[in-house]
Every structure is written in C-alpha cells, then in structure tokens.
Motif scaffolding. Structure first.
Motif, PDB file in Angstrom:
ATOM      1  N   LEU A  35       8.220 -11.211  12.853  1.00 21.23           N
ATOM      2  CA  LEU A  35       8.102 -10.392  11.357  1.00 21.23           C
ATOM      3  C   LEU A  35       8.034  -9.027  11.549  1.00 21.23           C
ATOM      4  CD1 LEU A  35       5.478 -12.615   9.697  1.00 21.23           C
ATOM      5  CD2 LEU A  35       8.155 -13.072   9.451  1.00 21.23           C
ATOM      6  N   THR A  36       8.403  -8.463  10.408  1.00 22.29           N
ATOM      7  CA  THR A  36       8.144  -6.804  10.283  1.00 22.29           C
ATOM      8  C   THR A  36       6.979  -6.753   9.821  1.00 22.29           C
ATOM      9  OG1 THR A  36       8.988  -6.429   8.111  1.00 22.29           O
ATOM     10  CG2 THR A  36      10.527  -6.325   9.966  1.00 22.29           C
ATOM     11  N   LEU A  37       6.073  -5.464   9.799  1.00 23.89           N
ATOM     12  CA  LEU A  37       4.933  -5.429   9.261  1.00 23.89           C
ATOM     13  C   LEU A  37       5.119  -5.495   7.804  1.00 23.89           C
ATOM     14  CD1 LEU A  37       3.577  -2.261  11.320  1.00 23.89           C
ATOM     15  CD2 LEU A  37       2.862  -4.423  11.180  1.00 23.89           C
ATOM     16  N   ALA A  38       6.053  -5.100   7.144  1.00 23.42           N
ATOM     17  CA  ALA A  38       6.091  -5.157   5.749  1.00 23.42           C
ATOM     18  C   ALA A  38       6.205  -6.844   5.418  1.00 23.42           C
ATOM     19  CB  ALA A  38       7.233  -4.864   5.268  1.00 23.42           C
ATOM     20  N   GLN A  39       7.035  -7.667   6.346  1.00 18.78           N
ATOM     21  CA  GLN A  39       7.018  -9.247   6.075  1.00 18.78           C
ATOM     22  C   GLN A  39       5.507  -9.746   6.259  1.00 18.78           C
ATOM     23  OE1 GLN A  39      10.212  -9.799   9.019  1.00 18.78           O
ATOM     24  NE2 GLN A  39      11.528 -10.267   7.184  1.00 18.78           N
ATOM     25  N   LEU A  40       5.034  -9.324   7.276  1.00 24.67           N
ATOM     26  CA  LEU A  40       3.582  -9.695   7.682  1.00 24.67           C
ATOM     27  C   LEU A  40       2.664  -9.249   6.294  1.00 24.67           C
ATOM     28  CD1 LEU A  40       1.404 -11.061   9.497  1.00 24.67           C
ATOM     29  CD2 LEU A  40       1.136  -8.500  10.554  1.00 24.67           C
ATOM     30  N   ALA A  41       2.432  -8.192   5.647  1.00 19.83           N
ATOM     31  CA  ALA A  41       1.943  -7.830   4.582  1.00 19.83           C
ATOM     32  C   ALA A  41       2.149  -8.746   3.364  1.00 19.83           C
ATOM     33  CB  ALA A  41       2.020  -6.501   4.355  1.00 19.83           C
ATOM     34  N   ILE A  42       3.406  -9.177   3.264  1.00 20.68           N
ATOM     35  CA  ILE A  42       3.615  -9.805   2.169  1.00 20.68           C
ATOM     36  C   ILE A  42       3.305 -11.209   2.367  1.00 20.68           C
ATOM     37  CG2 ILE A  42       5.723 -10.628   0.667  1.00 20.68           C
ATOM     38  CD1 ILE A  42       4.969  -7.889   0.135  1.00 20.68           C
ATOM     39  N   ALA A  43       3.481 -11.808   3.327  1.00 19.95           N
ATOM     40  CA  ALA A  43       3.094 -13.119   3.784  1.00 19.95           C
ATOM     41  C   ALA A  43       1.725 -13.210   3.671  1.00 19.95           C
ATOM     42  CB  ALA A  43       3.469 -13.376   5.410  1.00 19.95           C
TER      43      ALA A  43
ATOM     44  N   SER B 242       0.735  -1.479   0.032  1.00 19.55           N
ATOM     45  CA  SER B 242       0.097   0.127   0.076  1.00 19.55           C
ATOM     46  C   SER B 242       0.940   1.304  -0.026  1.00 19.55           C
ATOM     47  CB  SER B 242      -0.972  -0.073   1.185  1.00 19.55           C
ATOM     48  OG  SER B 242      -1.841  -0.979   1.036  1.00 19.55           O
ATOM     49  N   GLN B 243       1.822   1.411  -0.922  1.00 19.46           N
ATOM     50  CA  GLN B 243       2.352   2.367  -1.005  1.00 19.46           C
ATOM     51  C   GLN B 243       3.400   2.818   0.055  1.00 19.46           C
ATOM     52  OE1 GLN B 243       2.731   4.237  -4.052  1.00 19.46           O
ATOM     53  NE2 GLN B 243       1.925   2.403  -4.858  1.00 19.46           N
ATOM     54  N   GLY B 244       3.984   1.730   0.903  1.00 21.49           N
ATOM     55  CA  GLY B 244       4.571   1.785   2.082  1.00 21.49           C
ATOM     56  C   GLY B 244       3.941   1.882   3.292  1.00 21.49           C
ATOM     57  N   VAL B 245       2.602   1.994   3.342  1.00 29.52           N
ATOM     58  CA  VAL B 245       1.779   2.268   4.606  1.00 29.52           C
ATOM     59  C   VAL B 245       1.912   0.938   5.316  1.00 29.52           C
ATOM     60  CG1 VAL B 245      -0.333   2.702   5.479  1.00 29.52           C
ATOM     61  CG2 VAL B 245       0.203   3.902   3.523  1.00 29.52           C
ATOM     62  N   LEU B 246       1.989  -0.107   4.639  1.00 34.35           N
ATOM     63  CA  LEU B 246       1.879  -1.344   5.568  1.00 34.35           C
ATOM     64  C   LEU B 246       3.356  -1.731   6.108  1.00 34.35           C
ATOM     65  CD1 LEU B 246      -0.508  -3.654   3.340  1.00 34.35           C
ATOM     66  CD2 LEU B 246      -0.879  -2.256   5.580  1.00 34.35           C
TER      67      LEU B 246
END
Length: 91
Positions: free
Chosen positions: A65-73, A6-10
């Motif tokens: 996980l980081t937030l980014a890793q959670l979002a990608i997972a 989400s354009q870096g928001v996550l």
C-alpha cells in the motif's frame, strides 16, 4: 472523522527536515488566513510527526500500500466509521 489524511501529511509528501513542497497546501497555508494555517495544521507539520509518518512507510510497503492507502484502511477499520470522505488534492 475529520481529515483522514491529516491535511495530506499521511500521504508522506512532507518530509522531516526538508522544505515543504512549494505548491502544497502546507506551504501555501501555514501561517496564512486559511483554516489550514490553524494551530492544528501546524502541529501536523512538526518534525516529530513527520518522522513518525515516515516510519510507517515500510509497514505500508509490506502490505503493498501507499501511505495514503494505509491511513484510509486504518480509518475504515475504526469502530463506528462507515466511510471516509477524501477531498480533492491541490496542485
């Protein structure tokens, strides 16, 4: 899937009630002529959305996980999604 972070928001870098990081895409694009300044991008930066993202932080931490890793997972577990393409970050 368009913009899996989400354009870096996550990533969690945008915090509710705080100014946007000065060199971030959000700070330099919102209201500008770039596609990131679009209505959709501005909606990603609404306080309610930013608060919800921050509420995911403990869940990500619990999973190691980081937030980014959670979002990608999460993206990669969606039916019909075979891969997630992530763009390079700005400064």
């Amino acid at each position: 899937m368009w913009s899996p972070l989400s354009q870096g928001v996550l990533t969690g870098k945008y915090l509710p009630g705080r100014p946007l990081p000065p060199e971030s895409r959000g700070a330099t694009s919102v209201g500008g002529a770039s596609p990131a300044g679009s209505f959709l991008y501005r909606r990603f930066l609404e306080p309610r959305v930013l608060e919800i993202v921050q509420r995911l932080r403990p869940l990500a931490a619990e999973a190691g996980l980081t937030l980014a890793q959670l979002a990608i997972a999460w993206i990669l577990r969606q039916p019909g999604v075979a891969s997630a393409i992530i763009g390079a970050p700005r400064a």
